[in-house]
Design a protein around this motif. Sequence first.
Motif, PDB file in Angstrom:
ATOM      1  N   MET A   1      20.389  40.109  63.116  1.00  0.00           N
ATOM      2  CA  MET A   1      20.936  41.049  62.161  1.00  0.00           C
ATOM      3  C   MET A   1      21.464  40.290  60.955  1.00  0.00           C
ATOM      4  N   ALA A   2      21.190  40.804  59.781  1.00  0.00           N
ATOM      5  CA  ALA A   2      21.644  40.169  58.543  1.00  0.00           C
ATOM      6  C   ALA A   2      23.124  40.442  58.329  1.00  0.00           C
ATOM      7  N   LEU A   3      23.807  39.473  57.770  1.00  0.00           N
ATOM      8  CA  LEU A   3      25.208  39.615  57.407  1.00  0.00           C
ATOM      9  C   LEU A   3      25.305  40.469  56.149  1.00  0.00           C
ATOM     10  N   THR A   4      26.116  41.513  56.165  1.00  0.00           N
ATOM     11  CA  THR A   4      26.276  42.371  55.002  1.00  0.00           C
ATOM     12  C   THR A   4      27.761  42.530  54.685  1.00  0.00           C
ATOM     13  N   HIS A   5      28.038  42.895  53.442  1.00  0.00           N
ATOM     14  CA  HIS A   5      29.406  43.095  52.974  1.00  0.00           C
ATOM     15  C   HIS A   5      29.496  44.430  52.251  1.00  0.00           C
ATOM     16  N   SER A   6      30.677  45.023  52.303  1.00  0.00           N
ATOM     17  CA  SER A   6      30.895  46.251  51.540  1.00  0.00           C
ATOM     18  C   SER A   6      30.906  45.919  50.051  1.00  0.00           C
ATOM     19  N   THR A   7      30.699  46.919  49.222  1.00  0.00           N
ATOM     20  CA  THR A   7      30.787  46.728  47.776  1.00  0.00           C
ATOM     21  C   THR A   7      32.175  46.230  47.396  1.00  0.00           C
ATOM     22  N   THR A   8      33.206  46.740  48.051  1.00  0.00           N
ATOM     23  CA  THR A   8      34.578  46.298  47.771  1.00  0.00           C
ATOM     24  C   THR A   8      34.735  44.808  48.041  1.00  0.00           C
ATOM     25  N   ALA A   9      34.180  44.325  49.135  1.00  0.00           N
ATOM     26  CA  ALA A   9      34.261  42.893  49.460  1.00  0.00           C
ATOM     27  C   ALA A   9      33.465  42.055  48.468  1.00  0.00           C
ATOM     28  N   ARG A  10      32.266  42.530  48.092  1.00  0.00           N
ATOM     29  CA  ARG A  10      31.454  41.790  47.120  1.00  0.00           C
ATOM     30  C   ARG A  10      32.162  41.723  45.775  1.00  0.00           C
ATOM     31  N   ASN A  11      32.754  42.837  45.335  1.00  0.00           N
ATOM     32  CA  ASN A  11      33.510  42.846  44.071  1.00  0.00           C
ATOM     33  C   ASN A  11      34.681  41.882  44.129  1.00  0.00           C
ATOM     34  N   ALA A  12      35.430  41.906  45.226  1.00  0.00           N
ATOM     35  CA  ALA A  12      36.605  41.043  45.353  1.00  0.00           C
ATOM     36  C   ALA A  12      36.217  39.567  45.327  1.00  0.00           C
ATOM     37  N   ALA A  13      35.149  39.200  46.026  1.00  0.00           N
ATOM     38  CA  ALA A  13      34.708  37.802  46.045  1.00  0.00           C
ATOM     39  C   ALA A  13      34.253  37.355  44.657  1.00  0.00           C
ATOM     40  N   THR A  14      33.471  38.198  44.002  1.00  0.00           N
ATOM     41  CA  THR A  14      32.984  37.867  42.657  1.00  0.00           C
ATOM     42  C   THR A  14      34.140  37.750  41.672  1.00  0.00           C
ATOM     43  N   ASP A  15      35.059  38.709  41.694  1.00  0.00           N
ATOM     44  CA  ASP A  15      36.217  38.660  40.791  1.00  0.00           C
ATOM     45  C   ASP A  15      37.088  37.432  41.055  1.00  0.00           C
ATOM     46  N   ALA A  16      37.210  37.014  42.311  1.00  0.00           N
ATOM     47  CA  ALA A  16      38.011  35.827  42.626  1.00  0.00           C
ATOM     48  C   ALA A  16      37.415  34.573  42.009  1.00  0.00           C
ATOM     49  N   VAL A  17      36.097  34.435  42.078  1.00  0.00           N
ATOM     50  CA  VAL A  17      35.446  33.258  41.501  1.00  0.00           C
ATOM     51  C   VAL A  17      35.531  33.283  39.976  1.00  0.00           C
ATOM     52  N   THR A  18      35.242  34.429  39.365  1.00  0.00           N
ATOM     53  CA  THR A  18      35.304  34.478  37.902  1.00  0.00           C
ATOM     54  C   THR A  18      36.732  34.278  37.400  1.00  0.00           C
ATOM     55  N   ALA A  19      37.734  34.664  38.190  1.00  0.00           N
ATOM     56  CA  ALA A  19      39.129  34.400  37.809  1.00  0.00           C
ATOM     57  C   ALA A  19      39.416  32.902  37.807  1.00  0.00           C
ATOM     58  N   LEU A  20      38.786  32.147  38.705  1.00  0.00           N
ATOM     59  CA  LEU A  20      38.959  30.693  38.721  1.00  0.00           C
ATOM     60  C   LEU A  20      38.402  30.053  37.454  1.00  0.00           C
ATOM     61  N   ILE A  21      37.320  30.598  36.931  1.00  0.00           N
ATOM     62  CA  ILE A  21      36.726  30.080  35.688  1.00  0.00           C
ATOM     63  C   ILE A  21      37.689  30.302  34.537  1.00  0.00           C
ATOM     64  N   GLY A  22      38.418  31.386  34.593  1.00  0.00           N
ATOM     65  CA  GLY A  22      39.469  31.637  33.618  1.00  0.00           C
ATOM     66  C   GLY A  22      38.997  32.422  32.420  1.00  0.00           C
ATOM     67  N   ALA A  23      39.953  32.649  31.535  1.00  0.00           N
ATOM     68  CA  ALA A  23      39.718  33.499  30.366  1.00  0.00           C
ATOM     69  C   ALA A  23      38.774  32.867  29.352  1.00  0.00           C
ATOM     70  N   SER A  24      38.739  31.567  29.271  1.00  0.00           N
ATOM     71  CA  SER A  24      37.906  30.891  28.258  1.00  0.00           C
ATOM     72  C   SER A  24      37.161  29.722  28.879  1.00  0.00           C
ATOM     73  N   GLY A  25      36.286  30.004  29.807  1.00  0.00           N
ATOM     74  CA  GLY A  25      35.534  28.943  30.463  1.00  0.00           C
ATOM     75  C   GLY A  25      34.316  28.528  29.660  1.00  0.00           C
ATOM     76  N   ASN A  26      33.473  27.734  30.299  1.00  0.00           N
ATOM     77  CA  ASN A  26      32.255  27.234  29.652  1.00  0.00           C
ATOM     78  C   ASN A  26      31.055  27.352  30.582  1.00  0.00           C
ATOM     79  N   LEU A  27      29.903  27.543  29.989  1.00  0.00           N
ATOM     80  CA  LEU A  27      28.618  27.410  30.648  1.00  0.00           C
ATOM     81  C   LEU A  27      28.045  26.098  30.135  1.00  0.00           C
ATOM     82  N   VAL A  28      27.860  25.130  31.039  1.00  0.00           N
ATOM     83  CA  VAL A  28      27.436  23.791  30.622  1.00  0.00           C
ATOM     84  C   VAL A  28      26.073  23.477  31.245  1.00  0.00           C
TER      85      VAL A  28
END
Length: 129
Positions: free
Chosen positions: A1-28
């Motif tokens: 069986m494949a591991l799945t996540h709720s939309t709420t969990a996916r949103n929370a994980a994504t928002d946590a990572v983008t918060a680490l990048i911060g308000a003015s990060g860089n794409l290098v």
Amino acid sequence: MALTHSTTARNAATDAVTALIGASGNLVFRLTGSVGSPGTAVATLALSADAFGNASSGVATANSITADTNATGNALPVATATLETSGGTVHVQAEVAASGDDIDMSGGLTVDAGDTVSCSALTYAAIPQ
């Protein structure tokens, strides 16, 4: 069986990572590398003061990305890109290719000194759907 996540969990994980990048990060863009050892940078594109919007369906979309109009460049092809804080702390590393990879470069993979490197759109998902 494949591991799945709720939309709420996916949103929370994504928002946590983008918060680490911060308000003015860089794409290098880099020749090689990993999160722990990012490699030589050839172009740095600044993310806007509000780098990513809140995740929707597990995906965050980058807001305005400023082109690097005077890239450092190198004779070797770009192979990776990082998302990092404005202070240089790398939080995400992606593979780069002409097509079919995490980030696609349409103008060729070699960035020469003085080139302009831009990004028309960027999304991030911490957990794939």
